[in-house]
Scaffold this active site. Sequence first.
Site, short mmCIF file in Angstrom:
data_model
loop_
_atom_site.label_atom_id
_atom_site.label_comp_id
_atom_site.label_asym_id
_atom_site.label_seq_id
_atom_site.Cartn_x
_atom_site.Cartn_y
_atom_site.Cartn_z
N LYS A 79 -28.15 -47.43 -96.36
CA LYS A 79 -29.20 -47.98 -95.49
C LYS A 79 -30.51 -48.01 -96.26
O LYS A 79 -30.85 -47.04 -96.96
CB LYS A 79 -29.31 -47.10 -94.23
CG LYS A 79 -30.28 -47.62 -93.18
CD LYS A 79 -30.24 -46.73 -91.94
CE LYS A 79 -31.09 -47.24 -90.80
NZ LYS A 79 -31.04 -46.37 -89.60
N SER A 82 -29.98 -48.96 -85.36
CA SER A 82 -30.68 -49.68 -86.39
C SER A 82 -29.89 -49.87 -87.68
O SER A 82 -30.18 -50.80 -88.44
CB SER A 82 -31.99 -48.96 -86.72
OG SER A 82 -31.75 -47.67 -87.23
N SER A 125 -28.63 -44.50 -84.03
CA SER A 125 -28.52 -45.59 -85.01
C SER A 125 -27.33 -45.55 -85.94
O SER A 125 -27.11 -46.51 -86.68
CB SER A 125 -29.79 -45.65 -85.86
OG SER A 125 -30.78 -46.31 -85.12
N1 GLN Z 1 -32.39 -47.40 -80.78
C1 GLN Z 1 -33.20 -46.24 -81.00
C2 GLN Z 1 -34.60 -46.65 -81.33
O1 GLN Z 1 -34.87 -47.79 -81.31
C3 GLN Z 1 -32.59 -45.37 -82.05
C4 GLN Z 1 -32.95 -45.72 -83.43
C5 GLN Z 1 -32.42 -44.78 -84.47
O2 GLN Z 1 -31.56 -43.94 -84.19
N2 GLN Z 1 -32.98 -44.89 -85.65
O3 GLN Z 1 -35.44 -45.86 -81.59
#
Ligand code: GLN
Length: 480
Positions: A76, A151, A175
Amino acid sequence: MSTQLTATELGRKIAAGDIKVQEAIDASCARIDANDEIYKAFLTLNEDVQTDIDRAEKMLTDGSAGPLTGVPVAIKDNISTDGLRTTCASKILENYIPPYDATVIERMKAAGMIVIGKTNLDEFAMGTSCENSAFFPSRNPWDPDRVPGGSSGGSAAAVAAEYVPLSLGSDTGGSIRQPASLCGIVGFKPTYGRVSRYGLVAFGSSLDQIGPFARSVEDAAAISNVISGHDANDATSQPDSQIKLNGLKDGSLKGLKIAIPKQLFGEEIEEGVRHVIAQNIKTLEQDGATVTEIDLPSINYGVTTYYIIAPAEASSNLGRYDGVRYGPRIDADGHIEAFSATRGSLFGKEVKLRIMVGTYALSAGYYDAYYHRAQQVRGLMAQEFERAYQEYDVIMSPSSPGVAFPVGGIQDQMALKLLDLCTIPANMGGFPSISLPSGLSEGLPVGLLLNGPVNGDERLLQISYAVEQALGFDKRAPMP
Ligand code: GLN
């Protein structure tokens, strides 16, 4: 060479000399070349992959190779890689080349793994669909008109598209597990503090955790073993925290006590997903597990609490991007104006929204009403889960309330945030959590989320291995 091999299978063949490292990497690159115009998992490919290949080959000849030596992995793009562009899918870091490797990268290289490239994400890991990337959205290998989740969408797509058998993501509120669920693969968030965050670009530091995507529990366990363990460079790293592999044993689920919170199995979950999970429950019961519905009322406050704490921490962490120390800079008359022009035009909309919400929640006069109160709710939530773990081995739910949705299909930001419902508790309580592919709804993958108590990572992986065998889901993305 087939790119369908799991990482452990590939590692074994490489160790036995049946497959050359170069062959494995060529196969991976050829598959990326042939498909990534469509799926767009990668932001940057590693041009210097030969250095990693040479290292792996040397290890194979000098006897220092391990089970994953020569295995390609995708990373990532919020994890620092020495000399390899790391953008966080943001314009503000568009040309940033880190001068050091994150601890997880150092450890993978020391194990002889090959970094193939850097994958797309929602900008600074803020999002649920990969559509918040400043560059382009990634696509789901099950259906390129749909999102891969977020994400860490690029890392999930890279594994589901069989570019690589393993990738790394980060999980602040889901994410890793949500995109794993949407792409039909395994995604594991270890206990907070068991995998070093050194070199991970910080979002919500008290919630962030690095973890793997894989096509099997065995592979997720194998890479967790490589990347975990104490690191003096991360102040929240736990001593003696390497995730041990005592060999995943075949086993029935006899006597396993599973709880399913009613808050995660009602109206808020799409009907097709509920149907798959109900089937899963039957299978697990036939295999000897008991599944009990329980009441964990704090879950109802998870999303609102998370969306105070995560932005608050983000607003502080993102303060460093001012156009002076990192990335491009937009000049203006006066330094405050230059900061403001740089941040104003180079951060995307969602990131700016979170910085504003977070700054507000931390400001004098509102701190007690928002941030402090959110922390109290977080404490209650952690306690409620801890109590449940005294009675049950696993707390189970769907990983996501729905399946992959069309790109651009959810415009309502609140609706997107509600998709984090099932995954947020594990970040709040810091406990380990894994999403396993468990069935299809309308031809799209559904994920089953298994949560275990803090530091119960080994046991959770062991149980997941047995659950994976019981469910027997081994469908591949129907790519052309
Ligand atoms: N969907 C969550 C957010 O927008 C989680 C994101 C993540 O785990 N990085 O913050």
